[in-house]
Scaffold this motif. Structure first.
Motif, PDB file in Angstrom:
ATOM      1  N   ALA A   2      -9.534 -35.821  26.208  1.00  0.00           N
ATOM      2  CA  ALA A   2     -10.967 -36.111  26.080  1.00  0.00           C
ATOM      3  C   ALA A   2     -11.795 -35.234  27.012  1.00  0.00           C
ATOM      4  O   ALA A   2     -11.349 -34.864  28.102  1.00  0.00           O
ATOM      5  CB  ALA A   2     -11.222 -37.578  26.383  1.00  0.00           C
ATOM      6  N   THR A   3     -13.015 -34.910  26.556  1.00  0.00           N
ATOM      7  CA  THR A   3     -13.940 -34.118  27.364  1.00  0.00           C
ATOM      8  C   THR A   3     -15.165 -34.957  27.702  1.00  0.00           C
ATOM      9  O   THR A   3     -15.362 -36.061  27.169  1.00  0.00           O
ATOM     10  CB  THR A   3     -14.388 -32.860  26.602  1.00  0.00           C
ATOM     11  N   ILE A   4     -16.005 -34.412  28.561  1.00  0.00           N
ATOM     12  CA  ILE A   4     -17.235 -35.114  28.939  1.00  0.00           C
ATOM     13  C   ILE A   4     -18.152 -35.279  27.723  1.00  0.00           C
ATOM     14  O   ILE A   4     -18.894 -36.268  27.615  1.00  0.00           O
ATOM     15  CB  ILE A   4     -17.953 -34.370  30.085  1.00  0.00           C
ATOM     16  N   LYS A   5     -18.061 -34.339  26.769  1.00  0.00           N
ATOM     17  CA  LYS A   5     -18.865 -34.459  25.549  1.00  0.00           C
ATOM     18  C   LYS A   5     -18.412 -35.649  24.709  1.00  0.00           C
ATOM     19  O   LYS A   5     -19.237 -36.344  24.100  1.00  0.00           O
ATOM     20  CB  LYS A   5     -18.767 -33.168  24.734  1.00  0.00           C
ATOM     21  N   ASP A   6     -17.087 -35.890  24.672  1.00  0.00           N
ATOM     22  CA  ASP A   6     -16.566 -37.038  23.925  1.00  0.00           C
ATOM     23  C   ASP A   6     -17.068 -38.347  24.523  1.00  0.00           C
ATOM     24  O   ASP A   6     -17.426 -39.287  23.798  1.00  0.00           O
ATOM     25  CB  ASP A   6     -15.032 -37.026  23.933  1.00  0.00           C
ATOM     26  N   VAL A   7     -17.081 -38.407  25.853  1.00  0.00           N
ATOM     27  CA  VAL A   7     -17.571 -39.608  26.537  1.00  0.00           C
ATOM     28  C   VAL A   7     -19.051 -39.818  26.226  1.00  0.00           C
ATOM     29  O   VAL A   7     -19.492 -40.938  25.913  1.00  0.00           O
ATOM     30  CB  VAL A   7     -17.352 -39.497  28.063  1.00  0.00           C
ATOM     31  N   ASP A  38     -16.990 -47.754  30.159  1.00  0.00           N
ATOM     32  CA  ASP A  38     -16.114 -48.238  29.084  1.00  0.00           C
ATOM     33  C   ASP A  38     -15.585 -47.077  28.251  1.00  0.00           C
ATOM     34  O   ASP A  38     -14.398 -47.048  27.878  1.00  0.00           O
ATOM     35  CB  ASP A  38     -16.872 -49.221  28.183  1.00  0.00           C
ATOM     36  N   ALA A  39     -16.454 -46.111  27.964  1.00  0.00           N
ATOM     37  CA  ALA A  39     -16.033 -44.941  27.180  1.00  0.00           C
ATOM     38  C   ALA A  39     -14.985 -44.122  27.939  1.00  0.00           C
ATOM     39  O   ALA A  39     -14.005 -43.643  27.355  1.00  0.00           O
ATOM     40  CB  ALA A  39     -17.246 -44.074  26.849  1.00  0.00           C
ATOM     41  N   ILE A  40     -15.193 -43.972  29.240  1.00  0.00           N
ATOM     42  CA  ILE A  40     -14.227 -43.243  30.076  1.00  0.00           C
ATOM     43  C   ILE A  40     -12.855 -43.910  30.009  1.00  0.00           C
ATOM     44  O   ILE A  40     -11.825 -43.246  29.845  1.00  0.00           O
ATOM     45  CB  ILE A  40     -14.731 -43.164  31.532  1.00  0.00           C
ATOM     46  N   ASN A  41     -12.843 -45.245  30.116  1.00  0.00           N
ATOM     47  CA  ASN A  41     -11.577 -45.983  30.085  1.00  0.00           C
ATOM     48  C   ASN A  41     -10.908 -45.908  28.719  1.00  0.00           C
ATOM     49  O   ASN A  41      -9.689 -45.714  28.612  1.00  0.00           O
ATOM     50  CB  ASN A  41     -11.813 -47.441  30.475  1.00  0.00           C
ATOM     51  N   LEU A  42     -11.706 -46.057  27.649  1.00  0.00           N
ATOM     52  CA  LEU A  42     -11.143 -46.032  26.296  1.00  0.00           C
ATOM     53  C   LEU A  42     -10.568 -44.664  25.942  1.00  0.00           C
ATOM     54  O   LEU A  42      -9.540 -44.557  25.260  1.00  0.00           O
ATOM     55  CB  LEU A  42     -12.220 -46.426  25.274  1.00  0.00           C
ATOM     56  N   LEU A  43     -11.222 -43.619  26.416  1.00  0.00           N
ATOM     57  CA  LEU A  43     -10.788 -42.257  26.095  1.00  0.00           C
ATOM     58  C   LEU A  43      -9.791 -41.689  27.111  1.00  0.00           C
ATOM     59  O   LEU A  43      -9.288 -40.580  26.930  1.00  0.00           O
ATOM     60  CB  LEU A  43     -12.008 -41.331  26.026  1.00  0.00           C
TER      61      LEU A  43
END
Length: 325
Positions: A2-7, A38-43
């Motif tokens: 995952a990248t920062i863009k995905d988050v 939450d996005a950081i954890n999920l990805l």
């Protein structure tokens, strides 16, 4: 990965907002921060530590400057410090300088460019000017033993006089040796000189000053082999050898094998370091321990608590099969 863009896409925010939250900067409300976390954890997103360093002008990197990894002592030292660093949430930036001025200049610049805040030094090539250069950039400097720079506020040292004295006394008192050679690294180096003085002191105390003999090498396997081979090929009355490090001691053991000299029946050998290899030589090497995992913990605790270090390690003998006792 995952990248920062995905988050940013998952949390429905900009990459700048994600960056602010990762770096604990103000500007995002509680709800937005929760979505980003939450996005950081999920990805399973892992932030780029170098990028964060550039943003915050801080780093979780700790630099270690050593002369080379060919000497097993330095390999073991790297392992001790890296293990402790990882345990405390730091990463090790290894500077294998080969004691080369150009390499050192490159590493010093790289340390500053990457906002590294602590540098651990175990190298004779580092000068007082180099240390002042680091301190000018508010970098915490910790020296370990092998340095020509005195009076540093953060220092871990080893009582090499005591270590060498213990080794020599063991051969005299417990192994019934009289004609004992001392195999040294470059004698102009402070640690070599201290070890030689410890050997001399023990020989003098046991009335064997007339037997003092110095063989000067350079801390390598080859120098240990060459010195032992050339000396023992001409002399058959040597009872023991005290070596200034394990590499030379293992080289000396190899020379004895080639000359058909039995260890410990005909000659007894003691090393200095207690590197991992010392227990696997044939025979296993009696040596002086100057490495301890607690050194890594002492360094990490001082960094986390922002305390100065003034610690001297007292070496201890580790008895194995290269001596009779």
């Amino acid at each position: 990965m995952a990248t920062i863009k995905d988050v940013a896409k998952m949390a429905n925010v900009s990459t700048a907002t994600v960056s602010r939250i990762i770096n604990n900067k103000p500007g995002a409300n509680i709800e937005t921060e929760k979505r980003v976390r939450d996005a950081i954890n999920l990805l399973n997103y892992e932030p780029n530590n170098i990028a964060r360093s550039l943003s915050n002008k801080t780093s979780n990197l700790i630099a270690l400057i050593i002369p080379n990894l060919n000497n097993p002592y330095f390999s073991d030292l790297v392992n001790i410090i890296e293990t402790a660093a990882n345990k405390h949430g730091y990463k090790l930036y290894l500077c294998n300088s080969n004691d080369n001025e150009d390499n050192i200049a490159y590493f010093l610049k790289s340390i500053i460019d990457n906002y590294i805040q602590t540098v651990i030094i175990n190298s004779l090539a580092i000068t007082e000017k180099d240390i002042k250069y680091l301190e000018k950039h508010d970098i915490n400097v910790i020296t370990i033993d092998r340095t020509n720079v005195d009076n540093q506020p953060n220092t871990i040292s080893v009582d090499h006089f005591r270590g060498s004295y213990i080794a020599t006394e063991h051969l005299i008192k417990n192994c019934e040796c009289e004609n004992i050679l001392f195999m040294s690294g470059e004698i102009t180096e402070k640690s070599s000189a201290s070890r030689f003085k410890g050997y001399q002191s023990a020989m003098q105390e046991y009335l064997l000053s007339h037997q003092v003999q110095l063989l000067e090498g350079n801390f390598t396997y080859k120098s240990g082999f060459d010195l032992a081979y050339n000396t023992l090929n001409q002399k058959n009355d040597v009872h023991g050898i005290v070596c200034a490090n394990d590499a030379m001691a293992i080289g000396a053991i190899s020379a004895c094998h080639k000359l058909g000299i039995e260890i410990p029946n005909q000659i007894q050998i003691i090393g200095y370091d207690n590197c991992d290899l010392s227990q696997y030589s044939t025979p296993s090497l009696t040596t002086i321990n100057q490495l301890d995992s607690k050194i890594g913990e002492i360094i990490m605790n001082s960094i986390k608590e922002n305390k100065t270090i003034q610690f001297e390690y007292t070496p201890e003998i580790v008895i194995r099969d290269s001596t009779k006792a």
